[in-house]
Write a protein that holds these residues in place. Structure first.
Motif, short mmCIF file in Angstrom:
data_model
loop_
_atom_site.label_atom_id
_atom_site.label_comp_id
_atom_site.label_asym_id
_atom_site.label_seq_id
_atom_site.Cartn_x
_atom_site.Cartn_y
_atom_site.Cartn_z
N LYS A 167 -3.56 5.46 -1.01
CA LYS A 167 -3.46 6.03 -2.35
C LYS A 167 -3.44 4.95 -3.44
CE LYS A 167 -0.75 9.20 -5.22
NZ LYS A 167 0.48 10.04 -5.31
N THR A 168 -2.57 3.95 -3.28
CA THR A 168 -2.48 2.90 -4.29
C THR A 168 -2.29 1.53 -3.64
OG1 THR A 168 -0.07 3.05 -4.57
CG2 THR A 168 -1.43 4.46 -5.99
N ILE A 169 -2.64 0.53 -4.41
CA ILE A 169 -2.35 -0.87 -4.09
C ILE A 169 -1.48 -1.38 -5.24
CG2 ILE A 169 -3.35 -3.13 -3.57
CD1 ILE A 169 -6.10 -1.42 -3.53
N SER A 170 -0.37 -2.01 -4.93
CA SER A 170 0.49 -2.51 -6.00
C SER A 170 0.94 -3.94 -5.69
CB SER A 170 1.71 -1.61 -6.18
OG SER A 170 2.47 -1.52 -5.00
N PHE A 171 1.15 -4.71 -6.75
CA PHE A 171 1.59 -6.09 -6.59
C PHE A 171 2.29 -6.56 -7.86
CE2 PHE A 171 -2.75 -6.16 -8.18
CZ PHE A 171 -2.71 -7.09 -9.21
N LYS A 172 3.15 -7.55 -7.69
CA LYS A 172 3.87 -8.12 -8.81
C LYS A 172 2.92 -9.03 -9.59
CE LYS A 172 8.04 -9.50 -8.00
NZ LYS A 172 9.20 -10.34 -7.55
N LEU A 173 2.91 -8.87 -10.90
CA LEU A 173 2.01 -9.66 -11.73
C LEU A 173 2.46 -11.12 -11.79
CD1 LEU A 173 1.46 -7.14 -14.64
CD2 LEU A 173 -0.27 -7.93 -13.02
N PRO A 174 1.51 -12.03 -11.93
CA PRO A 174 1.87 -13.45 -12.06
C PRO A 174 2.69 -13.69 -13.32
CG PRO A 174 -0.48 -13.18 -11.62
CD PRO A 174 0.06 -11.82 -11.91
N THR A 175 3.50 -14.73 -13.28
CA THR A 175 4.29 -15.15 -14.44
C THR A 175 3.71 -16.45 -14.99
OG1 THR A 175 5.81 -16.48 -13.13
CG2 THR A 175 6.33 -14.13 -13.36
N GLU A 229 2.82 13.89 1.52
CA GLU A 229 3.91 13.01 1.90
C GLU A 229 3.43 11.56 1.78
OE1 GLU A 229 5.88 15.97 5.28
OE2 GLU A 229 4.36 14.48 5.83
N GLU A 230 4.29 10.69 1.31
CA GLU A 230 3.90 9.32 1.08
C GLU A 230 4.77 8.34 1.86
OE1 GLU A 230 3.80 8.43 -3.08
OE2 GLU A 230 2.23 9.91 -3.52
N ARG A 231 4.18 7.23 2.20
CA ARG A 231 4.92 6.12 2.80
C ARG A 231 4.31 4.82 2.32
NH1 ARG A 231 2.52 3.88 7.59
NH2 ARG A 231 0.60 4.96 8.22
N SER A 232 5.06 3.74 2.43
CA SER A 232 4.59 2.44 1.97
C SER A 232 4.51 1.46 3.14
CB SER A 232 5.51 1.87 0.90
OG SER A 232 5.49 2.68 -0.26
N LEU A 246 0.84 -1.19 0.00
CA LEU A 246 0.00 0.00 0.00
C LEU A 246 0.87 1.24 0.00
CD1 LEU A 246 -2.55 -1.00 2.79
CD2 LEU A 246 -2.88 -1.19 0.32
N THR A 247 0.46 2.24 -0.77
CA THR A 247 1.05 3.58 -0.66
C THR A 247 0.06 4.45 0.06
OG1 THR A 247 2.28 3.32 -2.73
CG2 THR A 247 1.98 5.56 -1.91
N ILE A 248 0.53 5.14 1.10
CA ILE A 248 -0.32 5.98 1.93
C ILE A 248 0.13 7.42 1.79
CG2 ILE A 248 -0.98 6.48 4.33
CD1 ILE A 248 -0.48 3.46 4.89
N THR A 249 -0.83 8.33 1.61
CA THR A 249 -0.51 9.74 1.47
C THR A 249 -1.20 10.54 2.56
OG1 THR A 249 -0.49 11.61 -0.10
CG2 THR A 249 -2.45 10.23 -0.09
N ASN A 250 -0.68 11.77 2.82
CA ASN A 250 -1.33 12.62 3.83
C ASN A 250 -1.64 13.98 3.24
OD1 ASN A 250 1.07 14.09 3.80
ND2 ASN A 250 1.83 13.25 5.74
N GLU A 251 -2.12 14.89 4.07
CA GLU A 251 -2.56 16.21 3.60
C GLU A 251 -1.42 17.06 3.05
OE1 GLU A 251 -4.25 17.12 7.34
OE2 GLU A 251 -6.31 16.65 6.73
N LYS A 252 -0.18 16.70 3.39
CA LYS A 252 0.99 17.42 2.89
C LYS A 252 1.59 16.74 1.66
CE LYS A 252 2.25 19.10 7.51
NZ LYS A 252 3.32 19.08 8.57
#
Length: 469
Positions: free
Chosen positions: A340-348, A315-318, A307-313
């Motif tokens: 903010k986002t959800i990310s993952f490695k795609l299957p092979t 600023e982002e953290r994972s 997960l990517t997390i954002t705030n009112e400034k």
């Protein structure tokens, strides 16, 4: 000022943005064809269409208005059953319901008509399966579904020669009234800047919040984020899929590239909810809701997502999703922060994914237990494993020990049976309205076995686990 088009009428209202669209339509506009049923999005009696202008093209989706805030209608075209009516004759959907005796008391009928009209307006392939999907969130208590299914079949037959995305064809063939052709230009003319919103509870689709806290959200400030562009979108780059938390299950459903990579994606997503809810509910909301049986949370846990997390400034953290939950309905998210986002490695080519769910109703029901798995297999050995289970702990459960146990082991029935012993030690289900703790342990075991019989049908059958059947 909330501004939108309701049927053929432009609406400008200072109504509280947290008011439900259903209440505004029925009580303020007196459009009583939209019914009040469950007020939980379960019955479909309050189904409306929401039209969005995108790149000069209108896209219509069905929603349940009882759990949708009116502020989310800003800049959109909202269609009730009255807004589909033709002069002096029935629409194609209405005629199909009548010709097949698909209505008795009539309470649910407007919802079915709207859902079928939405199917005709959609970009989905005109086939019977998709038509049934379109009405999967609509309940009828007295007519009998076979008659309604026949009505859906009649609509499909008339759509066989449809020119896609053609309002003119749909108008000429009695699906929608003529005013639909004027909607794109009228929406362009509407000043649809972002609403000036006070600080309040963040709400995206609202599909769970409005079930739990409708009165509170109606009476207090809400901060609607469903239209925030920086929270939208699905991108695939360098074998990583990144999904904005405002994306819906329907966005996944309609994403061509993702469906080519995950050929069973739609089969899995069908288990998540009805089409109306898939069109509304945000993926970020599903994660932040922190339900121990959140379907999409279990789905993304098995992909070992971040997960990517954002705030009112800005600023982002994972944070790793499997470390996000800290206890029942508590998680690693501070005041003023948003997912903010959800990310993952795609299957092979060497990896396999599966999702399973047991519930009392096929569509739109809370799981008793749900589960997902993602495996990478090389030369008969499990190179990587991620297993998740819902309904068996206070949080959506990523099985750290079971996943670690499977990694490096041969893909054999002995390995799977031993892994189940590990799994049973990791979970701690409780008895509730969806089943006893023993029943949930049974389901967890059987769904775990089902992953392997589904993914490797040439290697495993239920007979391989017969001692547990």
């Amino acid at each position: 000022m909330i501004t939108f088009i309701l049927n053929n009428k432009t609406i400008k209202t200072s109504e509280h943005s947290g008011t439900t669209l259903l209440d505004f339509v029925r009580y303020q506009q007196r459009l009583t064809g939209t019914k009040i049923g469950c007020r939980e999005g379960d019955c479909g009696a309050c189904t409306l269409l929401v039209g969005t202008l995108s790149d000069d093209t209108m896209e219509y989706q069905s929603i349940t208005s009882c759990i949708s805030p009116i502020g989310n209608a800003h800049g959109k075209h909202i269609v009730t059953v009255e807004g589909t009516n033709l002069k002096d004759k029935l629409t194609t959907a209405q005629e199909a319901m009548k010709a097949n005796y698909a209505t008795q008391c009539g309470f649910c009928t407007p919802g079915f008509v709207i859902a079928l009209t939405g199917f005709a307006l959609s970009n989905s392939e005109n086939n019977y399966s998709n038509a049934i999907d379109a009405i999967s969130g609509n309940i009828c208590r007295c007519t009998g579904y076979k008659a309604i299914e026949k009505a859906a079949h009649q609509v499909v037959e008339k759509l066989e020669h449809q020119e896609k995305n053609s309002f003119k064809w749909l108008i000429d063939n009695g699906f929608i009234p003529e005013y639909f052709e004027s909607i794109p230009q009228r929406l362009k003319d509407i000043e649809s800047k972002d609403l000036n919103q006070p600080k309040g509870k963040y709400v995206s689709g609202g599909t769970d919040l409005y079930v739990q806290q409708a009165d509170n959200l109606i009476d207090n400030p809400v901060h609607l984020i469903a239209e925030k562009e920086y929270l939208k979108g699905i991108s695939i780059e360098d074998e990583i899929c990144t999904i904005g938390t405002n994306a819906t299950v329907s966005d996944l459903w309609n994403h061509t590239e993702l469906n080519s990579i995950l050929p069973n994606l739609r089969k899995h997503l069908k288990l998540v909810s009805s089409e109306q809810i898939r069109n509304m509910a945000s993926l970020g909301g599903n994660i932040a809701n922190a339900s121990p049986i959140g379907d999409m949370t279990i789905f993304f846990l098995a992909f070992n997502s971040d997960l990517t997390i954002t705030n009112e400034k800005d600023e982002e953290r994972s944070v790793a999703l499997n470390n996000f939950y800290q206890g029942y309905k508590t998680y690693d998210l501070n005041d003023g922060e948003l997912l903010k986002t959800i990310s993952f490695k795609l299957p092979t080519a060497q990896s396999f994914f599966n999702f399973e769910k047991v519930c009392k109703r096929t569509h739109l029901d809370i799981a008793s237990v749900n589960s997902a798995i993602h495996l990478s297999v090389e030369n008969g050995t499990i190179a990587e494993a991620h297993v998740s289970l819902g309904g068996v702990a206070a949080i959506p459960k990523y099985l750290h020990d079971t996943s670690a146990f499977l990694t490096g082991k041969p893909l054999t029935s002995e390995t799977i049976l031993e892994a189940n012993e590990m799994l049973q030690k990791e979970i701690s289900p409780i008895s509730d309205v969806r089943g006893t703790s023993d029943y949930k342990r049974l389901l967890a075991r059987q769904l775990f076995f089902a992953h392997f019989t589904e993914l490797f049908p040439n290697h495993f059958t239920l007979n391989d686990f017969v001692q547990y059947a």
